[in-house]
Design an enzyme around this catalytic site. Sequence first.
Site, mmCIF file in Angstrom:
data_model
loop_
_atom_site.group_PDB
_atom_site.id
_atom_site.type_symbol
_atom_site.label_atom_id
_atom_site.label_comp_id
_atom_site.label_asym_id
_atom_site.label_seq_id
_atom_site.Cartn_x
_atom_site.Cartn_y
_atom_site.Cartn_z
ATOM 1 C CG ASP A 1 -1.680 -1.278 1.437
ATOM 2 O OD1 ASP A 1 -2.113 -1.866 0.440
ATOM 3 O OD2 ASP A 1 -1.854 -1.682 2.605
ATOM 4 C CD GLU B 1 -8.916 -2.815 -0.825
ATOM 5 O OE1 GLU B 1 -9.377 -2.887 0.325
ATOM 6 O OE2 GLU B 1 -8.181 -3.697 -1.295
HETATM 7 O O1 FUB Z 1 -3.122 -3.568 3.570
HETATM 8 C C1 FUB Z 1 -4.410 -3.832 4.074
HETATM 9 C C2 FUB Z 1 -5.438 -3.526 3.061
HETATM 10 O O2 FUB Z 1 -5.217 -4.297 1.890
HETATM 11 C C3 FUB Z 1 -5.426 -2.110 2.560
HETATM 12 O O3 FUB Z 1 -5.948 -1.186 3.457
HETATM 13 C C4 FUB Z 1 -6.177 -2.284 1.300
HETATM 14 O O4 FUB Z 1 -6.132 -1.204 0.436
HETATM 15 C C5 FUB Z 1 -5.520 -3.535 0.742
HETATM 16 O O5 FUB Z 1 -4.337 -3.248 0.069
#
Ligand code: FUB
Length: 345
Positions: free
Chosen positions: A31, A244
């Site tokens: 991320d 997301e």
């Molecule tokens: O790293 C945890 C979660 O996985 C993140 O918050 C999301 O965007 C995904 O990458």
Amino acid sequence: MPEESIQHINFEELNNKAISQPLINHIYTADPSAHVFNGKIYIYPSHDVDAGEAFDDLGSHFAMEDYHVISMDSPSGEAKDNGVALHVNDVPWAEKQMWAPDANEKDGKYYLFFPAKDYNGIFKIGVAVSDVPTGPFIPQPEAIKESFSIDPAVFKDDDGSYYMYFGGIWGGQLQRWRDGSFNATQPESPLAHLPGNNEPALCAKIAKLTDDLLAFAEAPKDVVIVDENGDPLLQGDNDRRFFEASWVHKYNGKYYFSYSTGDTHFICYAIGDNPYGPFKYAGKILEPVVGWTSHHSITEFNGEWYLFYHDSSLSKGVTHLRSIKVAKIEYDENGFIKTIKPYGS
Ligand code: FUB
């Protein structure tokens, strides 16, 4: 990339074909939110660990506890791990799951924005402050009032306004806030509480920040992505709808909202005329990577544009043990981004 296809991957072959290699090898990172501060690149990633949690569709196995800031003099330079910048044990309101963070700078102070689950199992977003970009960061005692869900990304506009984009469905709990408060009464299934396939998709959220960057200056609003006819994307449009990993950058006066499509594993983008949108769907930036999640940031450095992203190639496909990478972005003459194939053609 679905788990079943990972079982058939020859990782040596894949790594030879990959357009870039992990920036950091001694820990797992994911991320990557990259910014240029004072001419240097600072990356604010998640710090992946194997905490032994069982895999589930809510992402309980993503049980991260702290953040490290990575710095680089240039995208091709050495990536330096600056050590622990913030630990969950130092955040009074947070219990677990320090997921994807971001950071920004204002008047010589640095602000780390991060999601975590509170002691009621509800994701909130917090802020921690430092005098230097690498931390350590001192957390505020409470999460941001009226914050919820995950994946904060803080964009500074040219007029000096700061906006937070945030949200994520399934394990990110965005679907549980559809009525304005946390829906605790129904099952924990990631697919419960979602709109029907023919209804408008759930949207990421945007809120302008207060001058001190510690609070929302307004109630969060929807970041609407529209199709070629100007209609909002539908929840069943899994290849294009928001899941997301919000990010915003500005190119030639236009606002580019990019995001992950989650269960279809693309990084897509949409273009708008102002920070609030609506944003018109414009295409794919990144094809699926090894691992379930895909999460990125986009930054300009010395006149060139770069995509920071992650995959699970270093861990040979372990979905919650990821590694950050960087690749160059190219725009065509109309401002559209050329799709990147992470393992070549
Ligand atoms: O790293 C945890 C979660 O996985 C993140 O918050 C999301 O965007 C995904 O990458």
